[in-house]
Enzyme design. Structure first.
Site, PDB file in Angstrom:
ATOM      1  N   GLU A   1       0.855  -1.196   0.000  1.00  0.00           N
ATOM      2  CA  GLU A   1       0.000   0.000   0.000  1.00  0.00           C
ATOM      3  C   GLU A   1       0.881   1.232   0.000  1.00  0.00           C
TER       4      GLU A   1
ATOM      5  N   ARG B   1      -0.333   4.493   0.162  1.00  0.00           N
ATOM      6  CA  ARG B   1      -0.832   5.539   1.057  1.00  0.00           C
ATOM      7  C   ARG B   1      -0.156   5.420   2.421  1.00  0.00           C
TER       8      ARG B   1
ATOM      9  N   LEU C   1      -3.819   2.531   5.878  1.00  0.00           N
ATOM     10  CA  LEU C   1      -4.509   1.425   5.211  1.00  0.00           C
ATOM     11  C   LEU C   1      -5.993   1.766   5.028  1.00  0.00           C
TER      12      LEU C   1
ATOM     13  N   CYS D   1     -12.077   3.826   0.404  1.00  0.00           N
ATOM     14  CA  CYS D   1     -13.236   3.707   1.288  1.00  0.00           C
ATOM     15  C   CYS D   1     -13.001   4.347   2.654  1.00  0.00           C
TER      16      CYS D   1
ATOM     17  N   GLY E   1       3.539  -0.692  -5.590  1.00  0.00           N
ATOM     18  CA  GLY E   1       3.903  -1.999  -6.132  1.00  0.00           C
ATOM     19  C   GLY E   1       3.880  -1.986  -7.658  1.00  0.00           C
TER      20      GLY E   1
ATOM     21  N   VAL F   1     -22.261  19.717 -19.718  1.00  0.00           N
ATOM     22  CA  VAL F   1     -21.258  20.719 -19.354  1.00  0.00           C
ATOM     23  C   VAL F   1     -20.160  20.673 -20.417  1.00  0.00           C
TER      24      VAL F   1
ATOM     25  N   ARG G   1     -16.406   6.862 -11.667  1.00  0.00           N
ATOM     26  CA  ARG G   1     -15.028   6.528 -11.322  1.00  0.00           C
ATOM     27  C   ARG G   1     -14.496   5.511 -12.322  1.00  0.00           C
TER      28      ARG G   1
ATOM     29  N   HIS H   1     -43.373  -4.871  16.341  1.00  0.00           N
ATOM     30  CA  HIS H   1     -44.148  -3.648  16.243  1.00  0.00           C
ATOM     31  C   HIS H   1     -43.801  -2.732  17.408  1.00  0.00           C
TER      32      HIS H   1
HETATM   33  P1  FAD Z   1      -9.685   1.242  -3.127  1.00  0.00           P
HETATM   34  O1  FAD Z   1     -10.491   1.424  -1.906  1.00  0.00           O
HETATM   35  O2  FAD Z   1      -9.636   2.379  -4.101  1.00  0.00           O
HETATM   36  O3  FAD Z   1      -8.221   0.872  -2.639  1.00  0.00           O
HETATM   37  C1  FAD Z   1      -7.163   0.718  -3.514  1.00  0.00           C
HETATM   38  C2  FAD Z   1      -5.876   1.009  -2.781  1.00  0.00           C
HETATM   39  O4  FAD Z   1      -4.794   0.624  -3.617  1.00  0.00           O
HETATM   40  C3  FAD Z   1      -5.640   2.482  -2.472  1.00  0.00           C
HETATM   41  O5  FAD Z   1      -5.386   2.659  -1.103  1.00  0.00           O
HETATM   42  C4  FAD Z   1      -4.420   2.862  -3.297  1.00  0.00           C
HETATM   43  O6  FAD Z   1      -3.564   3.793  -2.644  1.00  0.00           O
HETATM   44  C5  FAD Z   1      -3.721   1.533  -3.449  1.00  0.00           C
HETATM   45  N1  FAD Z   1      -2.864   1.442  -4.627  1.00  0.00           N
HETATM   46  C6  FAD Z   1      -3.174   1.719  -5.911  1.00  0.00           C
HETATM   47  N2  FAD Z   1      -2.163   1.434  -6.727  1.00  0.00           N
HETATM   48  C7  FAD Z   1      -1.156   0.973  -5.932  1.00  0.00           C
HETATM   49  C8  FAD Z   1       0.153   0.503  -6.178  1.00  0.00           C
HETATM   50  N3  FAD Z   1       0.648   0.404  -7.417  1.00  0.00           N
HETATM   51  N4  FAD Z   1       0.909   0.118  -5.119  1.00  0.00           N
HETATM   52  C9  FAD Z   1       0.420   0.187  -3.846  1.00  0.00           C
HETATM   53  N5  FAD Z   1      -0.830   0.614  -3.562  1.00  0.00           N
HETATM   54  C10 FAD Z   1      -1.593   0.987  -4.589  1.00  0.00           C
HETATM   55  N6  FAD Z   1     -18.886   2.291  -1.468  1.00  0.00           N
HETATM   56  C11 FAD Z   1     -19.807   1.758  -0.651  1.00  0.00           C
HETATM   57  O7  FAD Z   1     -20.063   0.549  -0.722  1.00  0.00           O
HETATM   58  N7  FAD Z   1     -20.483   2.515   0.271  1.00  0.00           N
HETATM   59  C12 FAD Z   1     -20.252   3.845   0.383  1.00  0.00           C
HETATM   60  O8  FAD Z   1     -20.875   4.493   1.226  1.00  0.00           O
HETATM   61  C13 FAD Z   1     -19.308   4.439  -0.472  1.00  0.00           C
HETATM   62  N8  FAD Z   1     -19.037   5.765  -0.377  1.00  0.00           N
HETATM   63  C14 FAD Z   1     -18.090   6.317  -1.196  1.00  0.00           C
HETATM   64  C15 FAD Z   1     -17.877   7.681  -1.105  1.00  0.00           C
HETATM   65  C16 FAD Z   1     -16.932   8.280  -1.920  1.00  0.00           C
HETATM   66  C17 FAD Z   1     -16.699   9.777  -1.802  1.00  0.00           C
HETATM   67  C18 FAD Z   1     -16.186   7.490  -2.829  1.00  0.00           C
HETATM   68  C19 FAD Z   1     -15.135   8.125  -3.700  1.00  0.00           C
HETATM   69  C20 FAD Z   1     -16.407   6.131  -2.940  1.00  0.00           C
HETATM   70  C21 FAD Z   1     -17.376   5.533  -2.130  1.00  0.00           C
HETATM   71  N9  FAD Z   1     -17.653   4.164  -2.200  1.00  0.00           N
HETATM   72  C22 FAD Z   1     -18.612   3.620  -1.399  1.00  0.00           C
HETATM   73  C23 FAD Z   1     -16.941   3.288  -3.131  1.00  0.00           C
HETATM   74  C24 FAD Z   1     -15.821   2.519  -2.395  1.00  0.00           C
HETATM   75  O9  FAD Z   1     -14.965   3.442  -1.784  1.00  0.00           O
HETATM   76  C25 FAD Z   1     -15.063   1.643  -3.377  1.00  0.00           C
HETATM   77  O10 FAD Z   1     -15.957   0.792  -4.059  1.00  0.00           O
HETATM   78  C26 FAD Z   1     -14.037   0.794  -2.637  1.00  0.00           C
HETATM   79  O11 FAD Z   1     -13.138   1.605  -1.918  1.00  0.00           O
HETATM   80  C27 FAD Z   1     -13.272  -0.090  -3.614  1.00  0.00           C
HETATM   81  O12 FAD Z   1     -12.333  -0.844  -2.920  1.00  0.00           O
HETATM   82  P2  FAD Z   1     -10.970  -1.336  -3.594  1.00  0.00           P
HETATM   83  O13 FAD Z   1     -10.258  -2.050  -2.525  1.00  0.00           O
HETATM   84  O14 FAD Z   1     -11.269  -2.015  -4.867  1.00  0.00           O
HETATM   85  O15 FAD Z   1     -10.173  -0.005  -3.972  1.00  0.00           O
HETATM   86  P1  NAI Z   2     -22.203   7.568 -10.633  1.00  0.00           P
HETATM   87  O1  NAI Z   2     -21.936   6.641 -11.723  1.00  0.00           O
HETATM   88  O2  NAI Z   2     -23.014   7.160  -9.465  1.00  0.00           O
HETATM   89  O3  NAI Z   2     -22.940   8.867 -11.205  1.00  0.00           O
HETATM   90  C1  NAI Z   2     -22.384   9.654 -12.223  1.00  0.00           C
HETATM   91  C2  NAI Z   2     -23.462  10.536 -12.792  1.00  0.00           C
HETATM   92  O4  NAI Z   2     -22.863  11.446 -13.665  1.00  0.00           O
HETATM   93  C3  NAI Z   2     -24.499   9.752 -13.616  1.00  0.00           C
HETATM   94  O5  NAI Z   2     -25.785  10.181 -13.251  1.00  0.00           O
HETATM   95  C4  NAI Z   2     -24.154  10.121 -15.041  1.00  0.00           C
HETATM   96  O6  NAI Z   2     -25.263  10.081 -15.917  1.00  0.00           O
HETATM   97  C5  NAI Z   2     -23.633  11.534 -14.844  1.00  0.00           C
HETATM   98  N1  NAI Z   2     -22.776  12.024 -15.915  1.00  0.00           N
HETATM   99  C6  NAI Z   2     -21.833  11.328 -16.598  1.00  0.00           C
HETATM  100  N2  NAI Z   2     -21.228  12.159 -17.503  1.00  0.00           N
HETATM  101  C7  NAI Z   2     -21.783  13.386 -17.331  1.00  0.00           C
HETATM  102  C8  NAI Z   2     -21.565  14.645 -17.922  1.00  0.00           C
HETATM  103  N3  NAI Z   2     -20.658  14.804 -18.887  1.00  0.00           N
HETATM  104  N4  NAI Z   2     -22.301  15.706 -17.510  1.00  0.00           N
HETATM  105  C9  NAI Z   2     -23.233  15.549 -16.510  1.00  0.00           C
HETATM  106  N5  NAI Z   2     -23.485  14.370 -15.939  1.00  0.00           N
HETATM  107  C10 NAI Z   2     -22.751  13.305 -16.310  1.00  0.00           C
HETATM  108  O7  NAI Z   2     -20.764   8.110 -10.193  1.00  0.00           O
HETATM  109  P2  NAI Z   2     -20.278   8.901  -8.917  1.00  0.00           P
HETATM  110  O8  NAI Z   2     -21.397   9.593  -8.240  1.00  0.00           O
HETATM  111  O9  NAI Z   2     -19.120   9.699  -9.385  1.00  0.00           O
HETATM  112  O10 NAI Z   2     -19.775   7.751  -7.974  1.00  0.00           O
HETATM  113  C11 NAI Z   2     -18.737   6.853  -8.406  1.00  0.00           C
HETATM  114  C12 NAI Z   2     -18.871   5.508  -7.780  1.00  0.00           C
HETATM  115  O11 NAI Z   2     -18.612   5.567  -6.394  1.00  0.00           O
HETATM  116  C13 NAI Z   2     -20.260   4.957  -7.974  1.00  0.00           C
HETATM  117  O12 NAI Z   2     -20.166   3.931  -8.924  1.00  0.00           O
HETATM  118  C14 NAI Z   2     -20.670   4.414  -6.663  1.00  0.00           C
HETATM  119  O13 NAI Z   2     -20.852   3.043  -6.766  1.00  0.00           O
HETATM  120  C15 NAI Z   2     -19.494   4.696  -5.718  1.00  0.00           C
HETATM  121  N6  NAI Z   2     -20.044   5.369  -4.537  1.00  0.00           N
HETATM  122  C16 NAI Z   2     -20.909   4.670  -3.745  1.00  0.00           C
HETATM  123  C17 NAI Z   2     -21.501   5.271  -2.671  1.00  0.00           C
HETATM  124  C18 NAI Z   2     -22.467   4.496  -1.872  1.00  0.00           C
HETATM  125  O14 NAI Z   2     -22.524   3.284  -1.994  1.00  0.00           O
HETATM  126  N7  NAI Z   2     -23.245   5.124  -0.994  1.00  0.00           N
HETATM  127  C19 NAI Z   2     -21.220   6.654  -2.300  1.00  0.00           C
HETATM  128  C20 NAI Z   2     -20.340   7.311  -3.232  1.00  0.00           C
HETATM  129  C21 NAI Z   2     -19.767   6.650  -4.289  1.00  0.00           C
END
Ligand code: FAD
Ligand code: NAI
Length: 463
Positions: free
Chosen positions: A34, A36, A39, A43, A116, A234, A270, A442
Site C-alpha cells: 500500500e 498511502r 490502510l 473507502c 507496487g 457541461v 469513477r 411492532h
Molecule cells: P480502493 O479502496 O480504491 O483501494 C485501492 C488502494 O490501492 C488504495 O489505497 C491505493 O492507494 C492503493 N494502490 C493503488 N495502486 C497501488 C500501487 N501500485 N501500489 C500500492 N498501492 C496501490 N462504497 C460503498 O459501498 N459505500 C459507500 O458508502 C461508499 N461511499 C463512497 C464515497 C466516496 C466519496 C467514494 C469516492 C467512494 C465511495 N464508495 C462507497 C466506493 C468505495 O470506496 C469503493 O468501491 C471501494 O473503496 C473499492 O475498494 P478497492 O479495494 O477495490 O479499492
Molecule cells: P455515478 O456513476 O453514481 O454517477 C455519475 C453521474 O454522472 C451519472 O448520473 C451520469 O449520468 C452523470 N454524468 C456522466 N457524464 C456526465 C456529464 N458529462 N455531464 C453531466 N453528468 C454526467 O458516479 P459517482 O457519483 O461519481 O460515484 C462513483 C462511484 O462511487 C459509484 O459507482 C458508486 O458506486 C461509488 N459510490 C458509492 C456510494 C455508496 O454506496 N453510498 C457513495 C459514493 C460513491
C-alpha cells in the site's frame, strides 16, 4: 529477492485488506502493498467513511435546526462549527484506518509500504526490492473520472476528495453528475447552508436505479432545496480566484448557457486506477472500459495474477470489493469462494436513504419476465410517523409465476438497514409470501417491508 510469500496483494482498500485477512485466516503467508500512509484505501480514507461522518454530522445539524421544535424540543442559537465537524471526520477516519493496521498485526500480514509494480508473474517490486509470491492480486481500486474542459484543481473545481475537506461552506455548489457521490456530498453542503445545483447529462437522476424510486427521490431532494438541471451537457469550466463559470448546453440541442458557482464538484463516475502497475509490459488484458478482465474466479489472462474490487467489472462498492476479497482468498487456499452478483445492495446515505437490490421494473421488462409489485408507503407505518420520517416507500418485485423475490427498492428512513432482511431473503430464494409470514416487531420500520411483501399478494393490512 526477499523471503517468498504465498500471496502478495497490491492495494489495501476493502478488496485488498479483506483478501489479506481472509487469506491469513486460512494459513497463507500474506503481504499487502500500500502506497498511502494509511490502510483502508479509498473507502476508509476519502470515500465511504469520511462521507458518512459528514453526512451524519450535517444531518444532526439540520435535524436540530429544523426538526426538533416539532418534537417540542426547543434549541436556541444553533451554530455550525465546521472546523470541529471536519476534525471529528478526521478522527473517525483515523480510528478506522488504525483498526486495519491492528488487524494486519493480529493476522501477521506484512505491510509492504510503497507503490507496487509487477515485474513478472509472481514478482512485485516495491521501492527497488522485488518480492516473490505464488499469487499476485491486483486490488488497486479506482479514481474519479475526468471530464473534458473541466480541470480538477481540488480548490475551486473539486473531486469527492476535495468536497470532503472544504474549510468553509460555499454560497453555491454546482455538482456535475446526479449519481451517488453528487447527491450524498451535495446533501452534506446543502444541509450546512449552501445552495446546491446538480447538472446531469441524462433526463433522470441515479441512472440504473428503479425509475419510480429515482423520480420519488428527486422530488424529495427538490423539496429539501436541491435544484436539478437534467439533460444538460457541461462543455467547460473556467476557475478564477472568486469562483467558477460553467458553460453548458441542453443535450437535445439549444443555446449555450453559463452558470456561476463558488465550488464545482465533478462526480461523473469513477474508473479503475492501474497507473504504474506495469500491466502493459506483462500483457494483462483490460476490457473496453479499462477494467482488468478476469474470469469468474478473478484470474486474469496471465497465470498467477488475479484482480478484484473497483479495478474489475461490477458495481464500484466497498462490500462488493470485500466479498470478492473473501471469495478469492478462499479459492487461493483451495476452497470454493463465490459472490452472488444478483444480490448486492446499493445504498445512498442521504436523508431519507435509498436502497436497491436485484432487478428493477425496467430490467424485468427488458428481460420479458412477468412480475408482481408490492408497495407500501412509510406514511402508513406507525414507527415512521412517530419518528416524523414518512417520506418514501418499500417496493418489492416478485416473479408472477413463482412469487420468488426478484428485486427490492426502498426510499425512506433507514432504507440501508431495512434492505439487509431482503438480501437474506433473496439469498435463500424466498418468496414474497415467505417474508410476509415472518413475524416483524411492532412498531418498527421493518413492518413496512412485511406490508410490501403482503401487498405483492394484494393483501396489505394497514392501507
Ligand atoms: P480502493 O479502496 O480504491 O483501494 C485501492 C488502494 O490501492 C488504495 O489505497 C491505493 O492507494 C492503493 N494502490 C493503488 N495502486 C497501488 C500501487 N501500485 N501500489 C500500492 N498501492 C496501490 N462504497 C460503498 O459501498 N459505500 C459507500 O458508502 C461508499 N461511499 C463512497 C464515497 C466516496 C466519496 C467514494 C469516492 C467512494 C465511495 N464508495 C462507497 C466506493 C468505495 O470506496 C469503493 O468501491 C471501494 O473503496 C473499492 O475498494 P478497492 O479495494 O477495490 O479499492
Ligand atoms: P455515478 O456513476 O453514481 O454517477 C455519475 C453521474 O454522472 C451519472 O448520473 C451520469 O449520468 C452523470 N454524468 C456522466 N457524464 C456526465 C456529464 N458529462 N455531464 C453531466 N453528468 C454526467 O458516479 P459517482 O457519483 O461519481 O460515484 C462513483 C462511484 O462511487 C459509484 O459507482 C458508486 O458506486 C461509488 N459510490 C458509492 C456510494 C455508496 O454506496 N453510498 C457513495 C459514493 C460513491
Amino acid at each position: 529477492m526477499s523471503e517468498p510469500f504465498d500471496v502478495i496483494i497490491i492495494g489495501a482498500g476493502p478488496a485488498g485488506y479483506v483478501c489479506a485477512i481472509r487469506a491469513a485466516q486460512l494459513g497463507l503467508r500474506v503481504a499487502c502493498v500500500e502506497k498511502r500512509e494509511t490502510l483502508g484505501g479509498t473507502c476508509l480514507n476519502v470515500g465511504c467513511i469520511p462521507s458518512k461522518a459528514l453526512l451524519q454530522s450535517s444531518e444532526e445539524y439540520e435535524h436540530t435546526r429544523l426538526a426538533l421544535a416539532d418534537h417540542g424540543v426547543i434549541v436556541d442559537g444553533v451554530r455550525l462549527d465546521l472546523a470541529r465537524m471536519q476534525a471529528r471526520k478526521a478522527e473517525v477516519v483515523e480510528a478506522n484506518t488504525k483498526g486495519i493496521e491492528f488487524l494486519f498485526r493480529k493476522h501477521k500480514i506484512t505491510w509492504l509500504k510503497g507503490a507496487g509494480r509487477i515485474v513478472a508473474p509472481g514478482q512485485v517490486d516495491v521501492g527497488g526490492t522485488v518480492h516473490a509470491a505464488r499469487h499476485v492480486v491486483i486490488a488497486t481500486g479506482s479514481e474519479s473520472s475526468p471530464l473534458a474542459g473541466v480541470t480538477v484543481d481540488e480548490q475551486r473545481i473539486v473531486s469527492s476528495t476535495g468536497a470532503l475537506t472544504l474549510d468553509r461552506v460555499p454560497d453555491h455548489l454546482v455538482v456535475i453528475g446526479a449519481g451517488v457521490i453528487g447527491l450524498e456530498l451535495g446533501s452534506v453542503w446543502r444541509r450546512l447552508g449552501c445552495k446546491v445545483t446538480v447538472v446531469e447529462y441524462l433526463d433522470r437522476i441515479v441512472p440504473g436505479m428503479d425509475n419510480e424510486l429515482a423520480r420519488h427521490f428527486q422530488r424529495i431532494l427538490t423539496k429539501q432545496g436541491m435544484t436539478f438541471r437534467l439533460g444538460c451537457k457541461v462543455t467547460g469550466a473556467t476557475a478564477s480566484d472568486t469562483g467558477v463559470t460553467l458553460a453548458m448546453e441542453p443535450v437535445k440541442g439549444g443555446p449555450e448557457e453559463e452558470l456561476s458557482a463558488d465550488i464545482v464538484l465533478l462526480s461523473v463516475g469513477r474508473r479503475p486506477y492501474l497507473d504504474g502497475l506495469g500491466l502493459d509490459a506483462i500483457g494483462v488484458a483490460l476490457d473496453e472500459r479499462g477494467r482488468i478482465r478476469t474470469d469468474s474466479h478473478y484470474a486474469t489472462n496471465i497465470p498467477g495474477i488475479h484482480a478484484i474490487g473497483d479495478a474489475i467489472a461490477g458495481p464500484m462498492l466497498a462490500h462488493k470489493a470485500e466479498d470478492e476479497g473473501v471469495a478469492l482468498a478462499e479459492r487461493l487456499a483451495g476452497k470454493a469462494g463465490h459472490v452472488n452478483y444478483g444480490v448486492i445492495p446499493g445504498v445512498i446515505y442521504t436523508w431519507p436513504e435509498v436502497a436497491t437490490l436485484g432487478e428493477t421494473e425496467e430490467s424485468l421488462k427488458a428481460a420479458g419476465i412477468a412480475y408482481d409489485v408490492g408497495k407500501f408507503p412509510f406514511t402508513a407505518n406507525g414507527r415512521a410517523r412517530a419518528m416524523g420520517a414518512v417520506d418514501g416507500f418499500v417496493k418489492l418485485l416478485a416473479d408472477r409465476a413463482t412469487d420468488r423475490l426478484l428485486g427490492a427498492h426502498i426510499v425512506g428512513p433507514d432504507a440501508g438497514g431495512l434492505i439487509a432482511e431482503l438480501a437474506t431473503a433473496m439469498e435463500f430464494g424466498a418468496s414474497a409470501e415467505d417474508v410476509a409470514r415472518v413475524c416483524h416487531a411492532h412498531p418498527t420500520l421493518s413492518e413496512a417491508v412485511r406490508e410490501a411483501a403482503l401487498a405483492v399478494g394484494g393483501r396489505p393490512l394497514h392501507i
